[in-house]
Design a protein around this motif. Structure first.
Motif: not given
Length: 398
Positions: A361-385
């Motif tokens: 179950f934990s592995a499945i949650c992390l798989a969906f989490s990673l996909g959401t981070f990537l497709f949502g563009g949350v990690l596209e740029r380095k977070p600004a200070r």
């Protein structure tokens, strides 16, 4: 400056110790109250439920209040409710006191993240936030195991110790922290402070991914003490020793997180880390040797220690003008996920093959989490200070 850094570290250390304390104590408390494994997880979930629910209003409200006052009253409630946990004579009484401790933590923890830019110079903000996060990691490395060892004498001793130490921290905060008043007296509704996040697709994706990340890791952690007691017949003192080792993993991960980001980049660091976590969560429950299990879980905690600061940096960069609200929403999301995870862990452990089903179950949650981070563009740029609007600190003794 050092007095602020020490204060923020200690506040997060106390809250972190209390948050994670129940997991190694779960077998003892389950026997103490005579409850089934399926509902025992609510001694964890009641705390995180209180924190999750009230964090939704604590952050927006505290954005308009004196943060020093909020922190002092939050620590007072936290101290009293934690001491009361040591006197709980029944399962539901314990759940009630844990719920109240979670409510108090919901008002206290966000003040740390929101106060740092107000009392620290810009050049020290990132470092101080890292030290505050290290307080949570140190809670796992030292606070939780120490609590487990204290519980060998009597299960209530850790709660009394944390409550007493938190009361001393109130005195320190009273003298160390200046008044931090809002920049404007304009009244803004709680809901209105959330509107910028609600209408942002990136923010929605970020918090959904954050929820799934904590749901996966929280579900696995909730019953690790119970699983070790059942699988390897470990007494509570030895469970605490293992937890200490795992906590040092988180602390190590938080220390090398910046280095990993520089070497791999934000996106690659998160992708590699979460893929590794998926594999380890599936494999680890199948290991028959306690030393191997401990090593694997140590790697898991190092990886989580690397990922969490990166993800939190991405979230706090979404909108610097509502930092308290974002911090509280992140706290609520984390605790909501841990609450749900504690319940799911109990069901999976009893009904679907023990800890192996939890790992899947934990592995499945992390798989969906990673996909959401990537497709949502949350990690596209380095977070600004995180930039801080001019702070209204009533004394300039920084």
């Amino acid at each position: 400056m050092r007095k602020y850094t020490a204060l923020f570290f200690l506040v997060m250390f106390m809250i972190g110790t209390d948050t994670f304390l129940i997991s190694p104590l779960l077998p003892t408390l389950q026997a103490q109250y005579g409850v089934s494994t399926g509902i025992a997880g609510w001694m964890i979930g009641s705390y995180t439920l209180g924190s999750a629910l009230f964090a939704l209003i604590a952050g927006p409200l505290s954005d308009g209040w004196n943060r020093r006052t909020v922190m002092l009253y939050g620590l007072l409630g936290f101290s009293v409710s934690t001491v009361l946990c040591g006197f709980a004579d029944g399962f539901w009484t314990m759940c009630l006191f844990r719920f109240l401790a979670g409510v108090s933590a919901a008002f206290t923890a966000p003040q740390v993240w929101a106060s740092i830019p107000a009392v620290m110079p810009a050049s020290k903000i990132a470092k101080t936030m890292g030290i505050a996060f290290a307080g949570l990691a140190a809670a796992q490395a030292l606070g939780v195991p120490i609590g487990s060892w204290l519980a060998v004498a009597r299960w209530s001793v850790p709660f009394w110790t944390i409550g007493a130490a938190s009361s001393l921290l109130i005195v320190y905060a009273y003298y160390a922290l200046p008044d931090i008043k809002p920049n404007t007296r304009e009244k803004t509704s709680v809901l209105r402070r959330y509107i910028p996040l609600i209408i942002s697709g990136k923010a929605r994706s970020g918090f959904l991914a954050y929820l799934l990340l904590h749901l996966g890791s929280g579900t696995a952690f909730a019953f690790v003490g119970k699983w070790m007691a059942d699988r390897f017949e470990l007494p509570i003192g030895q469970i605490g020793t293992v937890m200490m080792f795992l906590g040092f993993g988180t602390l190590l991960g938080s220390i090398v997180s910046t280095y990993a980001t520089r070497k791999l980049g934000i996106t690659n660091a998160v992708v590699v880390g979460m893929l590794l976590l998926m594999a380890l969560y599936v494999v680890m429950p199948r290991l028959a040797s306690l030393p191997f299990v401990t090593i694997v879980y140590f790697i898991i905690f190092v990886t989580l220690g690397i990922i969490f600061p990166i993800v939190m940096g991405a979230l706090t960069s979404l909108n610097a003008s509502i930092r308290g609200t974002i911090s509280s929403l992140a706290n609520s999301t984390m605790n909501g996920a841990n609450t749900l995870g504690a319940w799911i862990a109990g069901v999976l452990y009893v009904q679907l093959g023990g800890y192996s089903s939890i790992g899947i179950f934990s592995a499945i949650c992390l798989a969906f989490s990673l996909g959401t981070f990537l497709f949502g563009g949350v990690l596209e740029r380095k977070p600004a200070r995180i930039s801080e609007e001019p702070a209204s600190v009533s004394e300039t003794n920084t």
